[in-house]
Design a protein around this motif. Structure first.
Motif, mmCIF file in Angstrom:
data_model
loop_
_atom_site.group_PDB
_atom_site.id
_atom_site.type_symbol
_atom_site.label_atom_id
_atom_site.label_comp_id
_atom_site.label_asym_id
_atom_site.label_seq_id
_atom_site.Cartn_x
_atom_site.Cartn_y
_atom_site.Cartn_z
ATOM 1 N N VAL A 165 -0.123 2.918 -5.892
ATOM 2 C CA VAL A 165 -1.445 2.860 -5.259
ATOM 3 C C VAL A 165 -2.506 3.391 -6.214
ATOM 4 O O VAL A 165 -3.557 2.767 -6.435
ATOM 5 N N HIS A 166 -2.222 4.548 -6.805
ATOM 6 C CA HIS A 166 -3.190 5.164 -7.714
ATOM 7 C C HIS A 166 -2.907 4.844 -9.186
ATOM 8 O O HIS A 166 -3.589 5.351 -10.082
ATOM 9 N N LYS A 167 -1.867 4.039 -9.430
ATOM 10 C CA LYS A 167 -1.502 3.608 -10.788
ATOM 11 C C LYS A 167 -1.244 4.801 -11.711
ATOM 12 O O LYS A 167 -1.816 4.917 -12.799
ATOM 13 N N ILE A 168 -0.354 5.669 -11.256
ATOM 14 C CA ILE A 168 -0.002 6.866 -12.000
ATOM 15 C C ILE A 168 1.516 6.948 -12.148
ATOM 16 O O ILE A 168 2.266 6.712 -11.193
ATOM 17 N N LEU A 169 1.975 7.287 -13.351
ATOM 18 C CA LEU A 169 3.397 7.506 -13.611
ATOM 19 C C LEU A 169 3.590 8.988 -13.943
ATOM 20 O O LEU A 169 2.883 9.536 -14.792
ATOM 21 N N ARG A 170 4.547 9.624 -13.286
ATOM 22 C CA ARG A 170 4.805 11.057 -13.502
ATOM 23 C C ARG A 170 6.117 11.260 -14.252
ATOM 24 O O ARG A 170 7.143 10.672 -13.884
ATOM 25 N N ILE A 171 6.079 12.091 -15.276
ATOM 26 C CA ILE A 171 7.293 12.459 -16.014
ATOM 27 C C ILE A 171 7.788 13.788 -15.454
ATOM 28 O O ILE A 171 7.150 14.828 -15.635
ATOM 29 N N ASN A 172 8.913 13.750 -14.758
ATOM 30 C CA ASN A 172 9.457 14.947 -14.118
ATOM 31 C C ASN A 172 10.814 15.374 -14.657
ATOM 32 O O ASN A 172 11.271 16.488 -14.380
ATOM 33 N N ARG A 173 11.477 14.507 -15.422
ATOM 34 C CA ARG A 173 12.822 14.839 -15.887
ATOM 35 C C ARG A 173 13.146 14.022 -17.138
ATOM 36 O O ARG A 173 12.454 13.065 -17.479
ATOM 37 N N THR A 174 14.213 14.421 -17.795
ATOM 38 C CA THR A 174 14.711 13.685 -18.958
ATOM 39 C C THR A 174 16.229 13.686 -18.921
ATOM 40 O O THR A 174 16.843 14.562 -18.311
ATOM 41 N N VAL A 175 16.826 12.683 -19.555
ATOM 42 C CA VAL A 175 18.288 12.551 -19.593
ATOM 43 C C VAL A 175 18.753 12.757 -21.030
ATOM 44 O O VAL A 175 18.191 12.176 -21.960
ATOM 45 N N GLN A 176 19.781 13.603 -21.194
ATOM 46 C CA GLN A 176 20.306 13.890 -22.522
ATOM 47 C C GLN A 176 21.824 13.936 -22.484
ATOM 48 O O GLN A 176 22.421 14.289 -21.468
ATOM 49 N N GLY B 249 15.345 8.916 -17.254
ATOM 50 C CA GLY B 249 15.256 9.799 -16.099
ATOM 51 C C GLY B 249 14.203 9.393 -15.087
ATOM 52 O O GLY B 249 14.028 10.048 -14.057
ATOM 53 N N LEU B 250 13.518 8.290 -15.345
ATOM 54 C CA LEU B 250 12.415 7.857 -14.480
ATOM 55 C C LEU B 250 12.931 7.198 -13.200
ATOM 56 O O LEU B 250 13.770 6.293 -13.246
ATOM 57 N N LYS B 251 12.428 7.666 -12.057
ATOM 58 C CA LYS B 251 12.777 7.080 -10.760
ATOM 59 C C LYS B 251 11.549 6.385 -10.174
ATOM 60 O O LYS B 251 10.409 6.684 -10.529
ATOM 61 N N TRP B 252 11.797 5.472 -9.236
ATOM 62 C CA TRP B 252 10.678 4.775 -8.607
ATOM 63 C C TRP B 252 9.775 5.740 -7.844
ATOM 64 O O TRP B 252 8.575 5.499 -7.706
ATOM 65 N N GLY B 253 10.339 6.836 -7.384
ATOM 66 C CA GLY B 253 9.523 7.832 -6.695
ATOM 67 C C GLY B 253 8.538 8.538 -7.616
ATOM 68 O O GLY B 253 7.617 9.214 -7.153
ATOM 69 N N ILE C 233 22.671 6.471 -13.363
ATOM 70 C CA ILE C 233 21.868 6.760 -14.559
ATOM 71 C C ILE C 233 22.276 5.830 -15.704
ATOM 72 O O ILE C 233 23.460 5.639 -15.969
ATOM 73 N N ILE C 234 21.291 5.271 -16.370
ATOM 74 C CA ILE C 234 21.512 4.569 -17.632
ATOM 75 C C ILE C 234 21.201 5.568 -18.734
ATOM 76 O O ILE C 234 20.067 6.021 -18.861
ATOM 77 N N GLU C 235 22.182 5.926 -19.526
ATOM 78 C CA GLU C 235 21.960 6.987 -20.507
ATOM 79 C C GLU C 235 21.262 6.461 -21.763
ATOM 80 O O GLU C 235 21.262 5.246 -22.027
ATOM 81 N N PRO C 236 20.671 7.365 -22.576
ATOM 82 C CA PRO C 236 19.888 6.952 -23.747
ATOM 83 C C PRO C 236 20.635 6.055 -24.728
ATOM 84 O O PRO C 236 20.071 5.079 -25.232
ATOM 85 N N ARG C 237 21.899 6.355 -25.024
ATOM 86 C CA ARG C 237 22.577 5.536 -26.030
ATOM 87 C C ARG C 237 22.850 4.125 -25.510
ATOM 88 O O ARG C 237 22.914 3.171 -26.290
ATOM 89 N N THR C 238 23.000 3.970 -24.194
ATOM 90 C CA THR C 238 23.148 2.639 -23.604
ATOM 91 C C THR C 238 21.838 1.869 -23.720
ATOM 92 O O THR C 238 21.820 0.677 -24.059
ATOM 93 N N MET C 239 20.720 2.553 -23.443
ATOM 94 C CA MET C 239 19.411 1.917 -23.562
ATOM 95 C C MET C 239 19.131 1.546 -25.014
ATOM 96 O O MET C 239 18.566 0.480 -25.299
ATOM 97 N N GLN C 240 19.523 2.417 -25.934
ATOM 98 C CA GLN C 240 19.343 2.121 -27.354
ATOM 99 C C GLN C 240 20.125 0.860 -27.739
ATOM 100 O O GLN C 240 19.621 -0.011 -28.455
ATOM 101 N N TYR C 241 21.341 0.722 -27.243
ATOM 102 C CA TYR C 241 22.160 -0.456 -27.524
ATOM 103 C C TYR C 241 21.502 -1.719 -26.955
ATOM 104 O O TYR C 241 21.421 -2.746 -27.643
ATOM 105 N N ARG C 242 21.033 -1.628 -25.715
ATOM 106 C CA ARG C 242 20.398 -2.792 -25.092
ATOM 107 C C ARG C 242 19.118 -3.191 -25.832
ATOM 108 O O ARG C 242 18.808 -4.386 -25.978
ATOM 109 N N TYR C 243 18.385 -2.186 -26.290
ATOM 110 C CA TYR C 243 17.148 -2.459 -27.027
ATOM 111 C C TYR C 243 17.446 -3.199 -28.328
ATOM 112 O O TYR C 243 16.747 -4.163 -28.681
ATOM 113 N N LYS C 244 18.488 -2.786 -29.027
ATOM 114 C CA LYS C 244 18.827 -3.447 -30.290
ATOM 115 C C LYS C 244 19.290 -4.885 -30.052
ATOM 116 O O LYS C 244 19.067 -5.762 -30.908
#
Length: 363
Positions: free
Chosen positions: A217-228, A208-212, A283-294
């Motif tokens: 500049v301040h080297k901060i990553l914000r968690i605003n959403r999740t994909v399920q 769910g992470l977007k470039w926005g 959106i790249i969904e979690p099970r797709t990311m899990q497959y790519r990771y493996k």
């Protein structure tokens, strides 16, 4: 006399007594409820009130678990997350309703629930999952008690003990091989792996992470959403992908970005509304990311494991490198330090030995 069911008579002491049938014994003999008053009118009013109360009580004797289930869902739909609602319905429709659905609420006993628990344990379900089943069933039964004045005792329900297993970490050798491979074949998927390994992101949060969400500049990553991916609410087995708020209020957080990740983030920087894993609004969904990771693990000649192991590895690495637990808990988005310690922190034997030897080194 009122239809041979209710009567009001005057006693020898001058008071009036009203009675009405509330039940029948096994031999057919009626069971009466009594009210008393100084006047006929007072007794008649008390009798009417008692009848209304008893009628409400009796209605609860005839209500089934399945009927209460529908009412309970309507009561909670606006106060739980969509994913939580889907989780509850899945547990009921797959496990609870097939056993208890047609049963009257008053027929539910601790013995029947204990038999249900034993059957689920024998079928191979974990103790933790069975405890979760009982927790949602108990919520429905409490609703039935409050709405229908049903007396249900659950104090004799015996729950299995759930072992609190800590998630294992990758070995140091595996981590080096993984990081080395990803750096040599860097792409958006590899970038996602690095973010999870060095910042502790959940797979749904990463998807769910977007470039926005990244402040370079301040080297901060914000968690605003999740994909399920959750089950649809129409009773079918079909699923749907949702983008929703993080797991809890604590999961909505800001995390400092390690300096060594900055060049990779700058190299792949996209538009604010683009998802990091796809580089577009797709959106790249979690099970797709899990497959790519493996596939990455296979290519790097590393034993296959679940994606969540990256988060567990991050947590353990933090403790072994001197992170205080409170800071780590905030970075992981946990509601308490206890949760962090119980779920993830399991230092390696080498770290344990180093800490033990450090005591004698001070002497």
């Amino acid at each position: 006399m009122l239809q041979n069911r209710e009567t009001i008579t005057q006693r020898k002491d001058g008071r009036f007594m009203g009675r009405f049938i509330i039940d029948h014994e096994s031999n057919g003999k009626p069971v009466y409820q009594y009210v008393y008053g100084k006047t006929y009118e007072e007794t008649e009013q008390k009798l009417r009130i008692a009848r209304e109360i008893e009628s409400q009580f009796l209605s609860g004797r005839c209500v089934t678990i399945y009927k209460v289930y529908g009412e309970w869902l309507n009561a909670i739909v606006n106060r739980v997350k969509e994913s939580t609602y889907a989780n509850y319905t899945m547990k009921f429709e797959k496990h609870i309703l097939p056993v208890f659905g047609d049963m009257l609420c008053t027929e539910v006993t601790s013995a029947k629930i204990n038999a249900f628990i034993k059957d689920k344990m024998d079928s191979g379900l974990s103790a933790g999952y069975v405890r979760d089943l009982f927790a949602v069933f108990k919520a429905l039964l409490i609703y039935a008690q409050e709405e229908y004045n049903i007396k249900l005792s659950l104090k004799n329900v015996s729950l299995p003990k759930a072992e609190k297993k800590k998630s294992p970490k990758m070995s140091d050798e595996q981590q080096k091989k993984l990081v080395g491979y990803v750096k040599n074949h860097i792409d958006l998927t590899g970038l996602g792996v690095l973010l999870s390994l060095f910042m502790g992101l959940r797979i749904g949060e990463l998807c769910g992470l977007k470039w926005g969400d990244i402040d370079l500049v301040h080297k901060i990553l914000r968690i605003n959403r999740t994909v399920q991916r959750i089950c649809k609410q129409n009773g079918s087995r079909k699923t749907m992908l949702i983008v929703t708020a993080p797991k809890s209020s604590n999961s909505r957080r800001c995390i400092a970005i390690p300096d060594f990740l900055m060049p990779y983030l700058l190299a792949f920087k996209g538009s604010d509304n683009d998802y990091i894993l796809s580089g577009s609004e797709k959106i790249i969904e979690p099970r797709t990311m899990q497959y790519r990771y493996k596939k990455i693990l296979e290519a790097a000649d590393i034993e296959s494991s679940n994606y969540h192991k990256l988060r567990a590895t991050f947590a353990t690495n933090c403790i072994e490198n001197g992170f205080d637990v409170k800071t780590l808990s905030c970075v992981l988005g946990h509601s308490s330090v206890t949760l962090t310690l119980e779920r993830y922190v399991r230092p390696s034997r080498q770290y344990e030995r180093r800490m033990m030897n450090s005591l004698s080194a001070r002497m």
